[in-house]
Design a protein around this motif. Structure first.
Motif, PDB file in Angstrom:
ATOM      1  N   LYS B 358      10.393 -90.125 -44.790  1.00  0.00           N
ATOM      2  CA  LYS B 358       9.605 -89.550 -45.888  1.00  0.00           C
ATOM      3  C   LYS B 358       8.991 -90.598 -46.822  1.00  0.00           C
ATOM      4  O   LYS B 358       9.028 -90.430 -48.046  1.00  0.00           O
ATOM      5  N   TYR B 361       6.269 -89.382 -49.277  1.00  0.00           N
ATOM      6  CA  TYR B 361       6.895 -88.678 -50.410  1.00  0.00           C
ATOM      7  C   TYR B 361       7.389 -89.694 -51.436  1.00  0.00           C
ATOM      8  O   TYR B 361       7.185 -89.544 -52.646  1.00  0.00           O
ATOM      9  N   ALA B 362       8.027 -90.749 -50.940  1.00  0.00           N
ATOM     10  CA  ALA B 362       8.562 -91.781 -51.827  1.00  0.00           C
ATOM     11  C   ALA B 362       7.450 -92.455 -52.623  1.00  0.00           C
ATOM     12  O   ALA B 362       7.589 -92.724 -53.818  1.00  0.00           O
ATOM     13  N   LYS B 415      15.141 -86.066 -58.025  1.00  0.00           N
ATOM     14  CA  LYS B 415      14.432 -86.231 -56.752  1.00  0.00           C
ATOM     15  C   LYS B 415      14.657 -87.633 -56.192  1.00  0.00           C
ATOM     16  O   LYS B 415      14.851 -87.814 -54.994  1.00  0.00           O
ATOM     17  N   TYR B 419      16.559 -88.502 -52.765  1.00  0.00           N
ATOM     18  CA  TYR B 419      15.839 -89.222 -51.716  1.00  0.00           C
ATOM     19  C   TYR B 419      16.605 -90.473 -51.289  1.00  0.00           C
ATOM     20  O   TYR B 419      16.773 -90.744 -50.096  1.00  0.00           O
ATOM     21  N   GLU B 422      19.563 -89.456 -49.274  1.00  0.00           N
ATOM     22  CA  GLU B 422      19.145 -88.996 -47.940  1.00  0.00           C
ATOM     23  C   GLU B 422      18.808 -90.200 -47.049  1.00  0.00           C
ATOM     24  O   GLU B 422      19.054 -90.172 -45.842  1.00  0.00           O
ATOM     25  N   TYR B 423      18.249 -91.215 -47.656  1.00  0.00           N
ATOM     26  CA  TYR B 423      17.916 -92.411 -46.867  1.00  0.00           C
ATOM     27  C   TYR B 423      19.203 -93.057 -46.338  1.00  0.00           C
ATOM     28  O   TYR B 423      19.256 -93.518 -45.194  1.00  0.00           O
TER      29      TYR B 423
END
Lengths: 546, 546
Positions: B358, B361-362, B415, B419, B422-423
């Motif tokens: 993503k 998104y980042a 967020k 993120y 999730e990474y």
């Protein structure tokens, strides 16, 4: 449904979690219920022994199969059920789920001969801010009742990996932003030593349940004293680690995303040995591979060893203060500080006065941060269900406060950073002046012993340390004594709040209330500060010797 | 005074810092000036040798008194003077102060036989964002000209303790928020390999001066590529450490106090050996005792040794990607990635594709953060003097953007945290799938080789890593070659910006431009990533062997 209906339903469901055979015939009338679990006849002798053991002993016996997790979990479930009846401390109680997990762990050990991790089979209680799959996390908000979690908080996940068993999630004050424990869902949680005293907050349910040994290691959170105050009020050890040491990912929270001052997770325990068990077990799971905010810093035994070396050579250098310049503590707390100071001096260590650097400024700064969104987040959550705010909340955040604007926030960040770095400079000045490394600072954690309800007014002793993000360990010292801790006749108020706080002191009313201090070190000095706290605890006779 | 008057005065003062004997008779007309210092006759042979040595060699010789700090400092001052004439890279130049300091250090060593620290006598260049007592820190803002510092930045203070000599502060783009170097104070800084190419930014002056060996270790800052892009464009190594590893206290900055994404300090060097010299020298000063944001984490040699062990057993596991899903790099960069991948495979290591998680998104998320105050801070600073905004700035922050409100900011924090975590999950999934620890990821740092002026449009390769707060080391690979790096005929644009970036490629115009990659690791993995970068550099023939 009205919010009152939702609450009534929740209470009915909570009530139903306690089986008939774990119920007290009648509630005792005395203020102090510490002995009830031992005398009520509901716990077997073995269950009393288990619940009064240290976690360190329990995990050893569990690993050796001298105890089963089912037996240990049953014992703590029963005692937690009693705690709830006596103190009103549970927001979620799930003995069936716990016993199923315990059985699995017992079977795993039986089959493989191996424990799943360092906490294999050990029940751990959680503040109702941790998310556990399948359960609610109301956190004392009516609006959040009826929402069931699909994911565990990171720390929950890692404690499971380490072998923990969860069985209860305990009560908190609405919003988490106060140091007493009251909400509209179950009402007030009280102190096991005296129902007229607060169990502290916001991890107050943890303080109460672990205080009564309905739990052996409790996990709370702290953004302004919320682990340390309940530890202090329940004669427990409590660790506020620096931000980034333990995982906080996927926790529920008020004002989620506020990162100017971070809330942190930490344990409430009966000993530093148990605190160390918790810390090493969590760090062994490499939490930095799960939660991006966690620093890749395993348990550093050499850091603890530096302190142990100094202890054996009588070489500790400690600072202390008993007044932060805003509020003078009550006489029992002053005696608590004096007790620790004289104990450490007698043991041959160097103990010198520490000038608390601009603490009133720090307290103002952090109070502004707590109110950064003008209460928007909290009041919106109340509005969702229609429940009213609890009375204590208004002390901290008023609904008519303006929000801070982005550039103002940046100013606050700069002030905070400058203050923190100036504090480090004070350490260096002290060290240069005395030619010695300053190992820790002894300080009050609250200006009062376990406080009477609705009287917690001054958060500064705890909160200044949150602003600094320093490591702090609360150490239980002794108990208030009406025959020694007389009213401070010569008292002259420094501030309005000082006057209010001091006026609350009443030797009779506080007789027997737990007295604690906090031991403070620079950021991320958990190993060192725990080692110092352990030594103080041992010298005071309040720490088990492993 | 108008802003133009202030600038004229500043330029006159800057001009006067270069003595007549260090001045070129005439400016060369060629695009590539890399050889001018060696051929112009201003530097002696010894000065050429000194300025083309590694910092590691220099500190060794300084400590052994084989070289004096005065000699070394004189050599770098002269070459920095040349660099400025050729590249327009200096915002502050103070050879007199530097030579006085060098003399003091020489005398100290003569008298005591001891060096003051690991950098004893070594000149270090600084981006003009570091505060040095007695000097200006305009940071390219006209409004800040004429303000003289009373305190050093923390890193400056600690480098002084380590024995460094400061002699120059180099240019930056107005606001620091772009990756080319241009401001209204001195105009544009150019690339020593071709005056038509950018030296990168925001630590572009550092890239240019170290690129031309007017400095041996330069110190920059990075919030979106500002160390790594100038390193890449000048065939240098560059370290973006994770936040909290090196001190940032008392630095000048735009948007000071913005803490959603932190700017960090780090070195630009000709080798990993020199980068390590810098890192170990800074960490040996215990920066966490000065700047509260620094993590108490000394240099961890065992972490580097883990990698060295894997290198000798051909056991590294590396991921790589050559497209982030937003913008496909130019052909030279694709070749750079392929070169590193095949080199590492040939050396026996495991290199597997990494799916960038993503990234678009980042990139959107971090762009929103940069613009969090709607440009208020920067535009207010421009307004103070009346100077206009530089053209590039508008790509990032427009003056009519709304400010983010507090609760929106908290959403952004959540967020970002989600993120990042999730990474980390992607790392775990990769490691489970392949049964191996992922040691690092090889990736583009910029979609282009050293870029033509005003063409830097896409920050995403650098900025996504800032959002993750991952450790990243830029490694120089090779140079663009018009005979190999043909136009990508089959190119199909993924996005509008992809089209714009690819359209800029011209084999002729980029012939000879430095190509680099970045080597990325989880947060606070500096020791490991530097060890991997060193091995890659050695295998490519671009790293000295200490």
């Amino acid at each position: 449904m009205t919010w009152e209906d939702i609450v009534a339903d929740k209470r009915t469901r909570l009530e139903a979690t306690i089986p008939q055979e774990w119920r007290l015939k009648e509630l005792p009338s005395q203020d102090n219920v510490m002995d009830v679990p031992k005398t009520c006849g509901i716990l077997t002798d073995e269950e009393i022994t288990i619940t009064e053991s240290s976690a360190t002993d329990l995990v050893e016996k569990l690993a050796k199969k001298e105890l089963t997790s089912v037996a240990v979990t049953t014992a703590f479930c029963k005692r937690a059920a009693l705690a709830h009846q006596l103190l009103n401390c549970n927001l979620e109680f799930f003995p069936d789920m716990a016993l199923a997990r315990a059985k699995e762990l017992d079977e795993h050990l039986e089959k493989t001969g191996k424990v799943v991790g360092p906490l294999h089979g050990l029940p751990i209680s959680l503040k109702d801010q941790f998310r556990v799959k399948g359960l609610e996390t109301s956190m004392g908000y009516v609006a959040w009742i009826g929402k069931y979690e699909e994911k565990n908080s990171d720390l929950v996940e890692l404690l499971l990996k380490a072998g923990a068993v969860f069985y209860v999630k305990t009560s908190v004050p609405q919003s988490l932003m106060v140091c007493e424990t009251i909400n509209n869902v179950i009402g007030r949680t009280v102190n096991p030593r005296n129902k007229n005293w607060s169990c502290g907050g916001s991890s107050g349910g943890e303080g109460a349940i672990v205080g009564l040994r309905g739990g052996v290691i409790g996990v709370g959170t702290d953004i302004g004293g919320s682990i340390r105050i309940p530890s202090a009020f329940n004669f427990l050890y409590g660790l506020r680690p620096s931000h980034g040491r333990f995982p906080y990912g996927k926790m529920a929270n008020s004002m989620e995303g506020q990162e100017t001052v971070h809330s942190v997770c930490g344990p409430l325990t009966h000993s530093i040995a148990d605190m160390k068990l918790f810390a090493t077990a969590v760090l062994a799971q490499e939490p930095w591979k799960y939660d991006s905010k966690v620093i890749p810093m395993p348990w550093r035994q050499p850091e603890a060893d530096v302190i142990k070396e100094k202890i054996s050579s009588k070489g500790l250098t400690l600072g202390y203060y008993n007044c932060d310049g805003n509020v003078l503590p009550h006489p029992p707390i002053l005696r608590g500080i004096e007790t620790v100071v004289s104990t450490m001096k007698k043991a041959g260590h160097t103990v010198l006065p520490w000038e608390p650097y601009k603490h009133p400024y720090a307290v103002d700064l952090i109070n502004g941060i707590y109110a950064g969104d003008g209460g928007t987040d909290v009041f919106n959550t109340l509005k969702e269900s229609g429940e009213p705010a609890i009375p204590n909340f208004g002390d901290l955040i008023k609904p008519d406060l303006p929000k801070i604007d982005m550039n103002e926030l940046w100013e606050v960040h700069l002030k905070k950073w400058a203050y923190q770095s100036e504090y480090l400079e004070q350490f260096r000045i002290f060290e240069e002046k005395h030619g010695k490394e300053l190992d820790a600072i002894i300080a009050p954690i609250s200006p009062t012993a376990a406080i009477r309800h609705n009287q917690f007014k001054y958060y500064g002793y705890a909160a200044a340390i949150n602003l600094l993000d320093f490591t702090s360990v609360v150490v239980p010292v002794t108990f208030a004594d009406k025959n020694i801790d007389k009213i401070n006749e010569g008292f002259k108020a420094l501030t309005e709040i000082d006057k209010t706080v001091q006026a609350e002191y009443d030797p009779e009313a506080y007789h027997g209330a737990p007295i604690a201090v906090q031991i403070i070190g620079r950021r991320l000095t958990e190993e060192r500060i725990m080692a110092i706290a352990e030594e103080i605890g041992k010298l005071l006779g309040n720490e088990i010797t492993p």
